[in-house]
Design a protein around this motif. Structure first.
Motif, PDB file in Angstrom:
ATOM      1  N   GLU A 127      39.116  34.981  37.499  1.00 42.34           N
ATOM      2  CA  GLU A 127      38.188  35.453  36.476  1.00 42.34           C
ATOM      3  C   GLU A 127      38.499  34.759  35.163  1.00 42.34           C
ATOM      4  OE1 GLU A 127      37.551  39.639  35.921  1.00 42.34           O
ATOM      5  OE2 GLU A 127      38.057  40.043  37.985  1.00 42.34           O
ATOM      6  N   THR A 128      37.495  34.200  34.541  1.00 46.10           N
ATOM      7  CA  THR A 128      37.695  33.515  33.267  1.00 46.10           C
ATOM      8  C   THR A 128      36.799  34.072  32.173  1.00 46.10           C
ATOM      9  OG1 THR A 128      36.071  31.846  33.892  1.00 46.10           O
ATOM     10  CG2 THR A 128      38.364  31.361  34.398  1.00 46.10           C
ATOM     11  N   ILE A 129      36.044  35.110  32.471  1.00 47.64           N
ATOM     12  CA  ILE A 129      35.107  35.689  31.515  1.00 47.64           C
ATOM     13  C   ILE A 129      35.780  36.858  30.796  1.00 47.64           C
ATOM     14  CG2 ILE A 129      32.831  36.756  31.243  1.00 47.64           C
ATOM     15  CD1 ILE A 129      32.736  33.920  32.394  1.00 47.64           C
ATOM     16  N   ALA A 130      35.670  36.899  29.482  1.00 46.30           N
ATOM     17  CA  ALA A 130      36.241  37.994  28.702  1.00 46.30           C
ATOM     18  C   ALA A 130      35.348  39.230  28.798  1.00 46.30           C
ATOM     19  CB  ALA A 130      36.373  37.580  27.246  1.00 46.30           C
ATOM     20  N   PRO A 131      35.941  40.429  28.769  1.00 47.42           N
ATOM     21  CA  PRO A 131      35.139  41.647  28.787  1.00 47.42           C
ATOM     22  C   PRO A 131      34.227  41.728  27.561  1.00 47.42           C
ATOM     23  CG  PRO A 131      37.433  42.139  29.235  1.00 47.42           C
ATOM     24  CD  PRO A 131      37.368  40.711  28.816  1.00 47.42           C
ATOM     25  N   LEU A 132      33.100  42.398  27.725  1.00 43.92           N
ATOM     26  CA  LEU A 132      32.163  42.584  26.614  1.00 43.92           C
ATOM     27  C   LEU A 132      32.723  43.588  25.624  1.00 43.92           C
ATOM     28  CD1 LEU A 132      28.831  42.771  28.631  1.00 43.92           C
ATOM     29  CD2 LEU A 132      29.657  40.876  27.273  1.00 43.92           C
ATOM     30  N   PRO A 133      32.328  43.468  24.363  1.00 44.11           N
ATOM     31  CA  PRO A 133      32.807  44.428  23.356  1.00 44.11           C
ATOM     32  C   PRO A 133      32.163  45.800  23.571  1.00 44.11           C
ATOM     33  CG  PRO A 133      31.191  42.947  22.402  1.00 44.11           C
ATOM     34  CD  PRO A 133      31.452  42.459  23.793  1.00 44.11           C
ATOM     35  N   LEU A 134      32.886  46.816  23.170  1.00 48.49           N
ATOM     36  CA  LEU A 134      32.348  48.174  23.185  1.00 48.49           C
ATOM     37  C   LEU A 134      32.096  48.591  21.755  1.00 48.49           C
ATOM     38  CD1 LEU A 134      34.563  49.843  25.909  1.00 48.49           C
ATOM     39  CD2 LEU A 134      32.195  49.124  26.114  1.00 48.49           C
ATOM     40  N   PRO A 135      31.144  49.377  21.432  1.00 49.11           N
ATOM     41  CA  PRO A 135      30.207  50.101  22.285  1.00 49.11           C
ATOM     42  C   PRO A 135      29.145  49.179  22.878  1.00 49.11           C
ATOM     43  CG  PRO A 135      29.658  50.497  20.010  1.00 49.11           C
ATOM     44  CD  PRO A 135      30.916  49.671  20.019  1.00 49.11           C
ATOM     45  N   VAL A 145      28.292  37.371  31.573  1.00 47.55           N
ATOM     46  CA  VAL A 145      28.979  38.199  32.560  1.00 47.55           C
ATOM     47  C   VAL A 145      28.226  38.180  33.892  1.00 47.55           C
ATOM     48  CG1 VAL A 145      29.702  40.558  33.136  1.00 47.55           C
ATOM     49  CG2 VAL A 145      30.112  39.653  30.847  1.00 47.55           C
ATOM     50  N   ARG A 146      26.893  38.244  33.843  1.00 54.84           N
ATOM     51  CA  ARG A 146      26.109  38.177  35.086  1.00 54.84           C
ATOM     52  C   ARG A 146      26.370  36.859  35.826  1.00 54.84           C
ATOM     53  NH1 ARG A 146      21.558  39.549  31.507  1.00 54.84           N
ATOM     54  NH2 ARG A 146      21.582  41.797  31.306  1.00 54.84           N
ATOM     55  N   ASP A 147      26.353  35.762  35.084  1.00 53.78           N
ATOM     56  CA  ASP A 147      26.603  34.450  35.693  1.00 53.78           C
ATOM     57  C   ASP A 147      28.038  34.360  36.230  1.00 53.78           C
ATOM     58  OD1 ASP A 147      24.021  33.753  35.000  1.00 53.78           O
ATOM     59  OD2 ASP A 147      24.629  32.567  33.242  1.00 53.78           O
ATOM     60  N   GLY A 148      28.984  34.914  35.484  1.00 50.23           N
ATOM     61  CA  GLY A 148      30.376  34.923  35.934  1.00 50.23           C
ATOM     62  C   GLY A 148      30.547  35.720  37.218  1.00 50.23           C
ATOM     63  N   PHE A 160      31.304  43.779  37.008  1.00 46.69           N
ATOM     64  CA  PHE A 160      30.592  44.371  35.877  1.00 46.69           C
ATOM     65  C   PHE A 160      31.441  45.459  35.219  1.00 46.69           C
ATOM     66  CE2 PHE A 160      25.840  43.487  37.036  1.00 46.69           C
ATOM     67  CZ  PHE A 160      26.088  42.134  36.967  1.00 46.69           C
ATOM     68  N   ALA A 161      32.056  46.311  36.028  1.00 44.73           N
ATOM     69  CA  ALA A 161      32.872  47.403  35.477  1.00 44.73           C
ATOM     70  C   ALA A 161      34.072  46.858  34.717  1.00 44.73           C
ATOM     71  CB  ALA A 161      33.337  48.326  36.600  1.00 44.73           C
ATOM     72  N   ASN A 162      34.704  45.818  35.238  1.00 48.66           N
ATOM     73  CA  ASN A 162      35.868  45.219  34.572  1.00 48.66           C
ATOM     74  C   ASN A 162      35.496  44.523  33.276  1.00 48.66           C
ATOM     75  OD1 ASN A 162      37.606  46.051  36.571  1.00 48.66           O
ATOM     76  ND2 ASN A 162      37.529  44.121  37.680  1.00 48.66           N
ATOM     77  N   HIS A 163      34.228  44.189  33.108  1.00 45.18           N
ATOM     78  CA  HIS A 163      33.781  43.447  31.937  1.00 45.18           C
ATOM     79  C   HIS A 163      32.857  44.258  31.032  1.00 45.18           C
ATOM     80  CE1 HIS A 163      35.313  40.338  34.577  1.00 45.18           C
ATOM     81  NE2 HIS A 163      35.543  39.648  33.474  1.00 45.18           N
ATOM     82  N   ASN A 164      32.851  45.582  31.209  1.00 43.85           N
ATOM     83  CA  ASN A 164      32.109  46.517  30.341  1.00 43.85           C
ATOM     84  C   ASN A 164      30.597  46.301  30.367  1.00 43.85           C
ATOM     85  OD1 ASN A 164      34.628  47.543  29.526  1.00 43.85           O
ATOM     86  ND2 ASN A 164      34.749  46.069  27.860  1.00 43.85           N
TER      87      ASN A 164
END
Length: 79
Positions: free
Chosen positions: A23-31, A43-46, A67-71
Motif C-alpha cells: 500500500e502506498t496511498i495515504a489515508p484520507l483526512p478526517l472529518p 484511494v479508489r484507484d489505489g 477503503f476502511a484503512n484509508h478513511n
C-alpha cells in the motif's frame, strides 16, 4: 512518565505501520467533509491497483478493507 512516553511511541508506530505491504496511498483526512473528490479518486484507484490480483470472491472484501484503512466511507464497486 516514561511508561506513558513508551506507550505513546508504541501506539504511534503501530498506526504509522498499519498499512499492508504494497500500500502506498495515504489515508484520507478526517472529518469526511474535508475530503476532496480528487483525494477520494486516488484511494479508489489505489484500491483497484492493490486488489487487482485478488480472486473474484476476495476482491470485494479487499476493496472494502482498503477503503476502511484509508478513511473512505462509501460502498466499493469492483467494476
Amino acid at each position: 512518565m516514561k511508561k506513558i512516553a513508551v506507550l505513546f511511541i508504541l501506539l504511534l508506530s503501530s498506526v504509522t505501520f498499519a498499512h499492508v505491504a504494497g500500500e502506498t496511498i495515504a489515508p484520507l483526512p478526517l472529518p469526511v467533509d474535508s475530503q476532496s473528490e480528487a483525494q477520494k479518486q486516488i484511494v479508489r484507484d489505489g484500491a483497484q491497483n492493490f486488489c487487482d490480483g485478488a480472486e473474484e470472491d476476495a476482491k470485494e472484501e479487499c476493496v472494502m478493507d482498503f477503503f476502511a484503512n484509508h478513511n473512505l466511507e462509501e460502498e466499493p464497486s469492483c467494476d
